[in-house]
Design a protein around this motif. Structure first.
Motif, PDB file in Angstrom:
ATOM      1  N   ALA A  72     -24.909 -11.433  22.621  1.00  0.00           N
ATOM      2  CA  ALA A  72     -25.824 -10.503  21.944  1.00  0.00           C
ATOM      3  C   ALA A  72     -25.766 -10.685  20.433  1.00  0.00           C
ATOM      4  O   ALA A  72     -26.804 -10.680  19.759  1.00  0.00           O
ATOM      5  CB  ALA A  72     -25.478  -9.061  22.315  1.00  0.00           C
ATOM      6  N   THR A  73     -24.572 -10.874  19.898  1.00  0.00           N
ATOM      7  CA  THR A  73     -24.424 -11.068  18.455  1.00  0.00           C
ATOM      8  C   THR A  73     -25.077 -12.375  18.016  1.00  0.00           C
ATOM      9  O   THR A  73     -25.790 -12.421  17.007  1.00  0.00           O
ATOM     10  CB  THR A  73     -22.931 -11.048  18.059  1.00  0.00           C
ATOM     11  N   ALA A  74     -24.855 -13.440  18.768  1.00  0.00           N
ATOM     12  CA  ALA A  74     -25.450 -14.735  18.424  1.00  0.00           C
ATOM     13  C   ALA A  74     -26.971 -14.671  18.466  1.00  0.00           C
ATOM     14  O   ALA A  74     -27.659 -15.181  17.574  1.00  0.00           O
ATOM     15  CB  ALA A  74     -24.932 -15.814  19.374  1.00  0.00           C
ATOM     16  N   ILE A  75     -27.500 -14.026  19.477  1.00  0.00           N
ATOM     17  CA  ILE A  75     -28.958 -13.947  19.606  1.00  0.00           C
ATOM     18  C   ILE A  75     -29.548 -13.002  18.569  1.00  0.00           C
ATOM     19  O   ILE A  75     -30.636 -13.236  18.059  1.00  0.00           O
ATOM     20  CB  ILE A  75     -29.344 -13.571  21.045  1.00  0.00           C
ATOM     21  N   SER A  76     -28.819 -11.943  18.198  1.00  0.00           N
ATOM     22  CA  SER A  76     -29.348 -11.037  17.161  1.00  0.00           C
ATOM     23  C   SER A  76     -29.380 -11.720  15.803  1.00  0.00           C
ATOM     24  O   SER A  76     -30.211 -11.390  14.959  1.00  0.00           O
ATOM     25  CB  SER A  76     -28.539  -9.745  17.091  1.00  0.00           C
ATOM     26  N   GLN A  77     -28.498 -12.676  15.579  1.00  0.00           N
ATOM     27  CA  GLN A  77     -28.544 -13.453  14.340  1.00  0.00           C
ATOM     28  C   GLN A  77     -29.722 -14.414  14.348  1.00  0.00           C
ATOM     29  O   GLN A  77     -30.321 -14.668  13.310  1.00  0.00           O
ATOM     30  CB  GLN A  77     -27.233 -14.205  14.132  1.00  0.00           C
ATOM     31  N   LYS A  78     -30.065 -14.917  15.520  1.00  0.00           N
ATOM     32  CA  LYS A  78     -31.202 -15.829  15.657  1.00  0.00           C
ATOM     33  C   LYS A  78     -32.520 -15.067  15.546  1.00  0.00           C
ATOM     34  O   LYS A  78     -33.457 -15.522  14.908  1.00  0.00           O
ATOM     35  CB  LYS A  78     -31.119 -16.556  16.994  1.00  0.00           C
ATOM     36  N   HIS A  79     -32.599 -13.913  16.185  1.00  0.00           N
ATOM     37  CA  HIS A  79     -33.786 -13.048  16.140  1.00  0.00           C
ATOM     38  C   HIS A  79     -33.456 -11.892  15.198  1.00  0.00           C
ATOM     39  O   HIS A  79     -32.928 -10.866  15.624  1.00  0.00           O
ATOM     40  CB  HIS A  79     -34.133 -12.509  17.529  1.00  0.00           C
ATOM     41  N   GLU A  80     -33.761 -12.039  13.935  1.00  0.00           N
ATOM     42  CA  GLU A  80     -33.363 -11.051  12.937  1.00  0.00           C
ATOM     43  C   GLU A  80     -33.984  -9.678  13.171  1.00  0.00           C
ATOM     44  O   GLU A  80     -33.453  -8.672  12.719  1.00  0.00           O
ATOM     45  CB  GLU A  80     -33.708 -11.563  11.547  1.00  0.00           C
ATOM     46  N   SER A  81     -35.107  -9.625  13.879  1.00  0.00           N
ATOM     47  CA  SER A  81     -35.755  -8.342  14.144  1.00  0.00           C
ATOM     48  C   SER A  81     -35.062  -7.550  15.243  1.00  0.00           C
ATOM     49  O   SER A  81     -35.298  -6.361  15.399  1.00  0.00           O
ATOM     50  CB  SER A  81     -37.216  -8.568  14.533  1.00  0.00           C
ATOM     51  N   MET A  82     -34.207  -8.196  16.030  1.00  0.00           N
ATOM     52  CA  MET A  82     -33.464  -7.517  17.083  1.00  0.00           C
ATOM     53  C   MET A  82     -32.182  -6.955  16.497  1.00  0.00           C
ATOM     54  O   MET A  82     -31.463  -7.656  15.801  1.00  0.00           O
ATOM     55  CB  MET A  82     -33.124  -8.488  18.208  1.00  0.00           C
ATOM     56  N   THR A  83     -31.916  -5.699  16.748  1.00  0.00           N
ATOM     57  CA  THR A  83     -30.673  -5.094  16.258  1.00  0.00           C
ATOM     58  C   THR A  83     -29.858  -4.557  17.432  1.00  0.00           C
ATOM     59  O   THR A  83     -30.408  -4.119  18.436  1.00  0.00           O
ATOM     60  CB  THR A  83     -30.955  -3.940  15.275  1.00  0.00           C
ATOM     61  N   ILE A  84     -28.557  -4.605  17.263  1.00  0.00           N
ATOM     62  CA  ILE A  84     -27.649  -4.076  18.286  1.00  0.00           C
ATOM     63  C   ILE A  84     -27.386  -2.607  17.955  1.00  0.00           C
ATOM     64  O   ILE A  84     -26.967  -2.272  16.853  1.00  0.00           O
ATOM     65  CB  ILE A  84     -26.338  -4.873  18.319  1.00  0.00           C
ATOM     66  N   LYS A  85     -27.648  -1.740  18.923  1.00  0.00           N
ATOM     67  CA  LYS A  85     -27.451  -0.300  18.731  1.00  0.00           C
ATOM     68  C   LYS A  85     -26.051   0.142  19.122  1.00  0.00           C
ATOM     69  O   LYS A  85     -25.524   1.101  18.581  1.00  0.00           O
ATOM     70  CB  LYS A  85     -28.438   0.492  19.585  1.00  0.00           C
ATOM     71  N   GLY A  86     -25.471  -0.535  20.101  1.00  0.00           N
ATOM     72  CA  GLY A  86     -24.161  -0.141  20.594  1.00  0.00           C
ATOM     73  C   GLY A  86     -23.928  -0.752  21.955  1.00  0.00           C
ATOM     74  O   GLY A  86     -24.604  -1.703  22.358  1.00  0.00           O
ATOM     75  N   GLY A  87     -22.978  -0.208  22.667  1.00  0.00           N
ATOM     76  CA  GLY A  87     -22.665  -0.733  23.987  1.00  0.00           C
ATOM     77  C   GLY A  87     -21.847   0.262  24.780  1.00  0.00           C
ATOM     78  O   GLY A  87     -21.599   1.386  24.336  1.00  0.00           O
ATOM     79  N   ALA A  88     -21.417  -0.183  25.948  1.00  0.00           N
ATOM     80  CA  ALA A  88     -20.599   0.663  26.809  1.00  0.00           C
ATOM     81  C   ALA A  88     -19.677  -0.220  27.635  1.00  0.00           C
ATOM     82  O   ALA A  88     -20.082  -1.275  28.108  1.00  0.00           O
ATOM     83  CB  ALA A  88     -21.485   1.504  27.728  1.00  0.00           C
ATOM     84  N   CYS A  89     -18.429   0.218  27.756  1.00  0.00           N
ATOM     85  CA  CYS A  89     -17.438  -0.524  28.527  1.00  0.00           C
ATOM     86  C   CYS A  89     -16.330   0.431  28.945  1.00  0.00           C
ATOM     87  O   CYS A  89     -15.912   1.281  28.147  1.00  0.00           O
ATOM     88  CB  CYS A  89     -16.883  -1.663  27.673  1.00  0.00           C
ATOM     89  N   ASP A  90     -15.856   0.291  30.157  1.00  0.00           N
ATOM     90  CA  ASP A  90     -14.748   1.105  30.666  1.00  0.00           C
ATOM     91  C   ASP A  90     -14.983   2.605  30.493  1.00  0.00           C
ATOM     92  O   ASP A  90     -14.092   3.357  30.115  1.00  0.00           O
ATOM     93  CB  ASP A  90     -13.426   0.722  29.984  1.00  0.00           C
ATOM     94  N   GLY A  91     -16.211   3.036  30.719  1.00  0.00           N
ATOM     95  CA  GLY A  91     -16.528   4.458  30.679  1.00  0.00           C
ATOM     96  C   GLY A  91     -16.702   5.048  29.295  1.00  0.00           C
ATOM     97  O   GLY A  91     -16.895   6.241  29.155  1.00  0.00           O
ATOM     98  N   ARG A  92     -16.621   4.230  28.254  1.00  0.00           N
ATOM     99  CA  ARG A  92     -16.814   4.776  26.913  1.00  0.00           C
ATOM    100  C   ARG A  92     -17.879   3.988  26.181  1.00  0.00           C
ATOM    101  O   ARG A  92     -18.108   2.818  26.458  1.00  0.00           O
ATOM    102  CB  ARG A  92     -15.516   4.808  26.122  1.00  0.00           C
ATOM    103  N   CYS A  93     -18.507   4.656  25.242  1.00  0.00           N
ATOM    104  CA  CYS A  93     -19.559   4.024  24.455  1.00  0.00           C
ATOM    105  C   CYS A  93     -18.959   3.349  23.230  1.00  0.00           C
ATOM    106  O   CYS A  93     -17.951   3.797  22.688  1.00  0.00           O
ATOM    107  CB  CYS A  93     -20.598   5.056  24.040  1.00  0.00           C
ATOM    108  N   LEU A  94     -19.593   2.266  22.823  1.00  0.00           N
ATOM    109  CA  LEU A  94     -19.153   1.496  21.665  1.00  0.00           C
ATOM    110  C   LEU A  94     -20.215   1.566  20.583  1.00  0.00           C
ATOM    111  O   LEU A  94     -21.413   1.548  20.874  1.00  0.00           O
ATOM    112  CB  LEU A  94     -18.928   0.032  22.053  1.00  0.00           C
ATOM    113  N   SER A  95     -19.791   1.601  19.329  1.00  0.00           N
ATOM    114  CA  SER A  95     -20.743   1.565  18.219  1.00  0.00           C
ATOM    115  C   SER A  95     -21.226   0.133  18.022  1.00  0.00           C
ATOM    116  O   SER A  95     -20.667  -0.802  18.582  1.00  0.00           O
ATOM    117  CB  SER A  95     -20.069   2.071  16.937  1.00  0.00           C
ATOM    118  N   SER A  96     -22.260  -0.023  17.209  1.00  0.00           N
ATOM    119  CA  SER A  96     -22.766  -1.366  16.951  1.00  0.00           C
ATOM    120  C   SER A  96     -21.712  -2.226  16.243  1.00  0.00           C
ATOM    121  O   SER A  96     -21.615  -3.428  16.507  1.00  0.00           O
ATOM    122  CB  SER A  96     -24.054  -1.302  16.116  1.00  0.00           C
TER     123      SER A  96
END
Length: 142
Positions: A114-138
């Motif tokens: 996701a990070t590699a592709i967001s660098q390639k597509h500058e208009s795409m931004t990462i909002k956050g994520g989720a893993c092991d029952g908890r949410c992650l920040s961008s």
């Protein structure tokens, strides 16, 4: 129902009335999204609202070649589905157009892609994520 554009109606016993399909379709959508996401080790939330249609198709194609799926849905449906899967959405920014990336072998591989592709597509931004029952920040995802 005469003011409805399609005038969908049904006859149930002695009652004739409109079918409100929006609630039924929303519930079916939530079940479908939940089934898609429930067995995934991690999820990444992205914003693709600034991408053109062609750029979105290229993005989906690139992600598909990496074995990563993309799910586009209304924020309210995503919130209910993520809560049903066991992810608390209190710390996640679900505004604007949100899409979910899923399907890599683990959350680290998914975050790297996701990070590699967001660098390639500058208009795409990462909002956050989720893993092991908890949410992650961008920042945690990147």
């Amino acid at each position: 129902c005469d003011n409805e554009p399609h005038n969908y109606s049904c006859r149930i016993d002695n009652f004739t009335g409109c079918i409100d399909m929006s609630r039924t379709i929303k519930n079916l959508s939530i079940v479908s999204i939940t089934r898609t996401l429930e067995s995934k080790p991690g999820l990444i939330l992205i914003d693709t609202s600034k991408l053109t249609g062609n750029a979105t198709n290229r993005l989906r194609s690139e992600l598909r070649s990496l074995g990563i799926g993309v799910l586009h849905a209304k924020n309210s449906l995503l919130t209910r589905s993520l809560n049903a899967v066991g992810y608390s959405t209190t710390g996640v920014q679900l505004t604007g157009a949100s899409s979910v990336l899923y399907g890599a072998s683990d959350i680290v591989a998914l975050a790297k892609a996701a990070t590699a592709i967001s660098q390639k597509h500058e208009s795409m931004t990462i909002k956050g994520g989720a893993c092991d029952g908890r949410c992650l920040s961008s920042q945690e995802v990147e």
